[in-house]
Write a protein that holds these residues in place. Structure first.
Motif, PDB file in Angstrom:
ATOM      1  N   ALA A 136       0.836  -1.192   0.000  1.00 26.32           N
ATOM      2  CA  ALA A 136       0.000   0.000   0.000  1.00 26.32           C
ATOM      3  C   ALA A 136       0.874   1.247   0.000  1.00 26.32           C
ATOM      4  O   ALA A 136       1.954   1.261   0.611  1.00 26.32           O
ATOM      5  CB  ALA A 136      -0.917   0.006   1.208  1.00 26.32           C
ATOM      6  N   PRO A 137       0.464   2.317  -0.677  1.00 26.85           N
ATOM      7  CA  PRO A 137       1.276   3.544  -0.729  1.00 26.85           C
ATOM      8  C   PRO A 137       1.132   4.380   0.526  1.00 26.85           C
ATOM      9  O   PRO A 137       0.231   4.176   1.341  1.00 26.85           O
ATOM     10  CB  PRO A 137       0.701   4.278  -1.942  1.00 26.85           C
ATOM     11  N   LEU A 138       2.076   5.335   0.675  1.00 30.64           N
ATOM     12  CA  LEU A 138       2.019   6.338   1.731  1.00 30.64           C
ATOM     13  C   LEU A 138       2.059   5.705   3.112  1.00 30.64           C
ATOM     14  O   LEU A 138       1.460   6.207   4.065  1.00 30.64           O
ATOM     15  CB  LEU A 138       0.762   7.209   1.587  1.00 30.64           C
ATOM     16  N   ALA A 139       2.753   4.589   3.250  1.00 33.40           N
ATOM     17  CA  ALA A 139       2.839   3.890   4.525  1.00 33.40           C
ATOM     18  C   ALA A 139       4.029   4.392   5.328  1.00 33.40           C
ATOM     19  O   ALA A 139       4.890   5.120   4.816  1.00 33.40           O
ATOM     20  CB  ALA A 139       2.944   2.388   4.279  1.00 33.40           C
ATOM     21  N   ALA A 140       4.087   3.970   6.596  1.00 36.93           N
ATOM     22  CA  ALA A 140       5.179   4.397   7.472  1.00 36.93           C
ATOM     23  C   ALA A 140       5.549   3.287   8.438  1.00 36.93           C
ATOM     24  O   ALA A 140       4.681   2.547   8.927  1.00 36.93           O
ATOM     25  CB  ALA A 140       4.797   5.655   8.238  1.00 36.93           C
ATOM     26  N   LEU A 176       7.163   5.882   0.838  1.00 43.38           N
ATOM     27  CA  LEU A 176       7.293   5.212   2.131  1.00 43.38           C
ATOM     28  C   LEU A 176       8.123   6.073   3.080  1.00 43.38           C
ATOM     29  O   LEU A 176       9.066   6.737   2.677  1.00 43.38           O
ATOM     30  CB  LEU A 176       7.977   3.856   1.940  1.00 43.38           C
ATOM     31  N   VAL A 177       7.765   6.016   4.389  1.00 43.62           N
ATOM     32  CA  VAL A 177       8.540   6.672   5.439  1.00 43.62           C
ATOM     33  C   VAL A 177       9.034   5.599   6.401  1.00 43.62           C
ATOM     34  O   VAL A 177       8.239   4.793   6.900  1.00 43.62           O
ATOM     35  CB  VAL A 177       7.703   7.711   6.202  1.00 43.62           C
ATOM     36  N   VAL A 178      10.350   5.588   6.660  1.00 44.14           N
ATOM     37  CA  VAL A 178      10.954   4.674   7.635  1.00 44.14           C
ATOM     38  C   VAL A 178      11.813   5.517   8.562  1.00 44.14           C
ATOM     39  O   VAL A 178      12.758   6.177   8.121  1.00 44.14           O
ATOM     40  CB  VAL A 178      11.824   3.601   6.952  1.00 44.14           C
ATOM     41  N   ARG A 195       8.538   5.562  -6.598  1.00 44.05           N
ATOM     42  CA  ARG A 195       8.923   6.939  -6.292  1.00 44.05           C
ATOM     43  C   ARG A 195       8.702   7.259  -4.821  1.00 44.05           C
ATOM     44  O   ARG A 195       7.725   6.854  -4.222  1.00 44.05           O
ATOM     45  CB  ARG A 195       8.102   7.892  -7.151  1.00 44.05           C
ATOM     46  N   GLY A 196       9.624   8.028  -4.242  1.00 43.63           N
ATOM     47  CA  GLY A 196       9.404   8.637  -2.948  1.00 43.63           C
ATOM     48  C   GLY A 196       9.827   7.775  -1.776  1.00 43.63           C
ATOM     49  O   GLY A 196       9.255   6.714  -1.525  1.00 43.63           O
ATOM     50  N   LEU A 197      10.856   8.226  -1.032  1.00 45.21           N
ATOM     51  CA  LEU A 197      11.294   7.515   0.163  1.00 45.21           C
ATOM     52  C   LEU A 197      11.859   8.515   1.160  1.00 45.21           C
ATOM     53  O   LEU A 197      12.688   9.357   0.814  1.00 45.21           O
ATOM     54  CB  LEU A 197      12.372   6.478  -0.178  1.00 45.21           C
ATOM     55  N   VAL A 198      11.402   8.400   2.406  1.00 49.01           N
ATOM     56  CA  VAL A 198      12.020   9.102   3.530  1.00 49.01           C
ATOM     57  C   VAL A 198      12.585   8.026   4.444  1.00 49.01           C
ATOM     58  O   VAL A 198      11.838   7.197   4.976  1.00 49.01           O
ATOM     59  CB  VAL A 198      11.003   9.978   4.285  1.00 49.01           C
ATOM     60  N   PHE A 199      13.911   8.016   4.595  1.00 50.57           N
ATOM     61  CA  PHE A 199      14.601   7.014   5.410  1.00 50.57           C
ATOM     62  C   PHE A 199      15.526   7.778   6.345  1.00 50.57           C
ATOM     63  O   PHE A 199      16.608   8.221   5.956  1.00 50.57           O
ATOM     64  CB  PHE A 199      15.384   6.064   4.502  1.00 50.57           C
ATOM     65  N   THR A 200      15.081   7.989   7.595  1.00 52.01           N
ATOM     66  CA  THR A 200      15.810   8.876   8.500  1.00 52.01           C
ATOM     67  C   THR A 200      15.994   8.242   9.869  1.00 52.01           C
ATOM     68  O   THR A 200      15.127   7.544  10.379  1.00 52.01           O
ATOM     69  CB  THR A 200      15.067  10.215   8.685  1.00 52.01           C
TER      70      THR A 200
END
Length: 609
Positions: A136-140, A176-178, A195-200
């Motif tokens: 699923a998109p926009l998950a965290a 995705l946000v991790v 497309r799109g990844l936040v990995f912080t």
């Protein structure tokens, strides 16, 4: 539903305050129901509600999957993992049902109580496969610790990829946000497709690969900027700790050259082969530290290679007491035509070859204000601190500190092809052969080097090259004013020769339209004054004493007060004292005549010698 576990979950101060506010307005029964509804809406579901044990022994796979599935119809889709070890024996799946009608799993959050340095909410992937598939998109993912048995070759902690087999899959749109997660002993921590990844602020340790990013091979249904080349964008990879890793970040697939819009910043790779490998454009690497790197290049650009910035990074190997020694800090492969690349303010150290390496031609490259220390540990004269294995065009190498090359005669900048329209100035280095070795020096270069011995500056140019100083003074020119520039030797010392100009050259206007003369300057013998001899369109004007010696000390000619001597041919000019002219001898020949100021007098020629 477990009342105990629910109370454990809703014990946060914010939820308690909300419940107290509601209790003041409702009956006790209504207050209890409202508190339960608040927990459902705000804190989500726990695996324990579906039978999870979390002791690291029981198989919690089914309970966790049921907790995930229960989020389909919930307004806030949160699965919270209280502290414990949740053992799973098959892949957990967050399905992708967007566009099929009804509810979807978009924006689901799987959260725990861990941080990047503490293992509290642990998901133990006890099989050789993928632990979690986020379709699923926009998950965290937040605050979870993923662990796997050591040395397995197929373990993947998380795969983030939409279902390409679904009608209207829209597989490119993931996002995705991790954050605050830990990944231990996985062959690959995260595979991200789309497309799109936040990995912080994550810890990835003891594995082969940290993050693998690629573009979908099917199911891309967007238009315009959602398609390649612009579709593969939006990456924030920041503040992570990679420890004992093969490669921290990589882009893969035939479209890797379109990987763009990345900020890879403030990450630490402590013992590992490389921080990044793959295709990349239009991105920045800043504030990253690689300590004790080994194997291949620490940042290896294999495709793309345009519009990149590398700034404030510390990229190196191990010190003499041990550790790895990578060949390069930043390397561009042979298939990459590097262009519009800025490398500034970095520190490079403990490398066997070249800290900055272009395996092919490079253009529009700036390398400035970097520090190079302990490089070319192979002691091979082929390696420069900056090496370009092809033509270098529009390259600026400015203000760097190049530590000593173990090959004392080898310059720090090495261009295998032709260098053209480039500037190499203001660098500090210790070798004896100048700053540059090039296969050929083309046109329009300014190359400054410090020669051995005296602190001299030298400009190198191609044959027939010239240094041009462009005046920017506006308004009318003032005769004699220093409007065009000066090149002088001067002293600031109070002792010895004293302060002032000792010699040189300046170019000054001699009339209102800006025509110029060149003043040759030298200090006088008896005092700290400056005499000038002017060379202009009207000839050579001596200094104030009007005397000049020509020739050697033993055989010289002195001209004194020679300014009034005139030589003329043709019609006899008006007599001027001291003037000489060729005049007719009255018999069809010519003789020399001298004037006393009123008349001309022939000088009779003697017999032939």
């Amino acid at each position: 539903m477990s009342t105990l576990s629910r109370r454990h979950v809703i014990g946060a101060a914010g939820i308690a305050a909300l419940g107290a506010t509601m209790a003041g307005q409702l009956s006790p029964a209504q207050s209890a129901a409202a508190a339960e509804a608040t927990a459902d809406a705000v804190m989500g579901t726990t695996p324990q509600e579906f039978g999870a044990v979390g002791d690291g022994v029981a198989d919690d796979t089914d309970a966790i999957q049921k907790a995930i599935d229960a989020q389909l119809t919930r307004p806030n889709k949160i699965v919270f993992f209280p502290p414990g070890t949740y053992r799973i024996t098959r892949t957990l799946v967050v399905p992708d049902v967007e566009g099929l009608g009804g509810d979807n799993f978009n924006r689901i959050v799987l959260a725990g109580a861990s941080t990047m340095s503490s293992r509290v909410s642990i998901i133990d992937v006890d099989f050789d496969g993928t632990g979690l598939e986020m379709r699923a998109p926009l998950a965290a993912l937040r605050g979870l610790c993923f662990v796997a048995p050591a040395s397995l070759k197929n373990t993947v902690a998380v795969q983030s990829a939409r279902d390409a087999n679904r009608v209207g899959a829209n597989t490119d749109d993931v996002d995705l946000v991790v954050t605050e997660c830990t990944f231990i002993e996985f062959y690959l921590a995260l595979r991200h497709v789309g497309r799109g990844l936040v990995f912080t602020n994550n810890l990835v340790a003891v594995g082969d690969f940290g993050i693998d990013i690629s573009w979908p091979t099917a199911g891309v249904s967007g238009t315009g900027v959602h398609l390649l080349p612009y579709g593969m964008r939006k990456w924030l990879i920041e503040g992570n700790h990679f420890h004992s890793m093969g490669t921290a970040i990589r882009t893969t697939g035939e479209n890797a050259a379109s990987f763009r819009g990345a900020i890879i910043a403030n990450n630490v790779l402590d013992i590992g082969r490389r921080l990044f490998e793959g295709g990349i454009i239009n991105s920045t690497f800043s504030g990253n530290v690689v300590e004790n790197g080994s194997g291949g290049p620490l940042i290896n650009v294999t495709a793309g290679g345009t519009n990149l910035t590398f700034t404030g990074n510390v990229l190196g190997g191990g010190e003499p007491t041990g550790g790895g020694r990578p060949p390069y800090s930043i390397a561009f492969d042979t298939a990459v035509q590097a262009r519009n690349v800025t490398i500034t303010g970095n520190t490079f150290n403990w490398l066997t070859r070249s800290p900055v390496y272009f395996a092919a031609a490079a253009s529009e490259v700036t390398v400035s204000a970097n520090s190079f220390d302990n490089w070319n540990l192979d002691q091979d004269d082929r390696w420069g601190a900056v090496r370009i294995n092809g033509d270098a065009t529009d390259v600026s190498i400015l203000g760097n500190i190049f530590g000593a090359n173990p090959v004392a005669a080898a310059p720090p900048v090495r261009v295998i092809g032709t260098i053209t329209r480039s500037t190499i100035t203001g660098n500090t280095f210790e070798n004896t052969a100048g700053v540059l070795w090039a296969g050929a020096v083309g046109a329009d270069n300014v190359i400054e080097r410090r020669r051995a011995g005296a602190m001299e500056q030298e400009l190198t140019a191609a044959a027939n090259g010239a240094l041009i100083v462009r005046a920017t003074t506006t308004g009318a020119h003032q005769v004699g004013a220093d409007a065009y520039g000066a090149f002088v030797a001067a002293s600031d010392q109070s002792g010895g020769a004293g302060p002032g100009v000792k010699g040189g050259m300046r170019i000054v206007p001699v009339n209102e339209v800006g025509s110029t003369a060149v003043d040759l300057l030298c200090s006088t013998d008896d005092e700290n004054g400056v005499a000038a001899m002017r060379v202009g369109i009207t000839g050579i004007t001596p200094t104030a004493d009007n005397a000049r010696d020509l020739g050697s000390a033993e055989n010289r000619m002195r001209t004194v007060f020679a300014h009034g001597v005139q030589f003329a041919a043709g019609p006899r000019p008006q007599p001027v004292a001291g003037a000489m002219a060729m005049v007719s001898d009255g018999a069809g020949g010519s003789v020399l005549a001298v004037s006393d100021g009123t008349t001309w007098r022939r000088i009779v020629l003697g017999n032939p010698v």
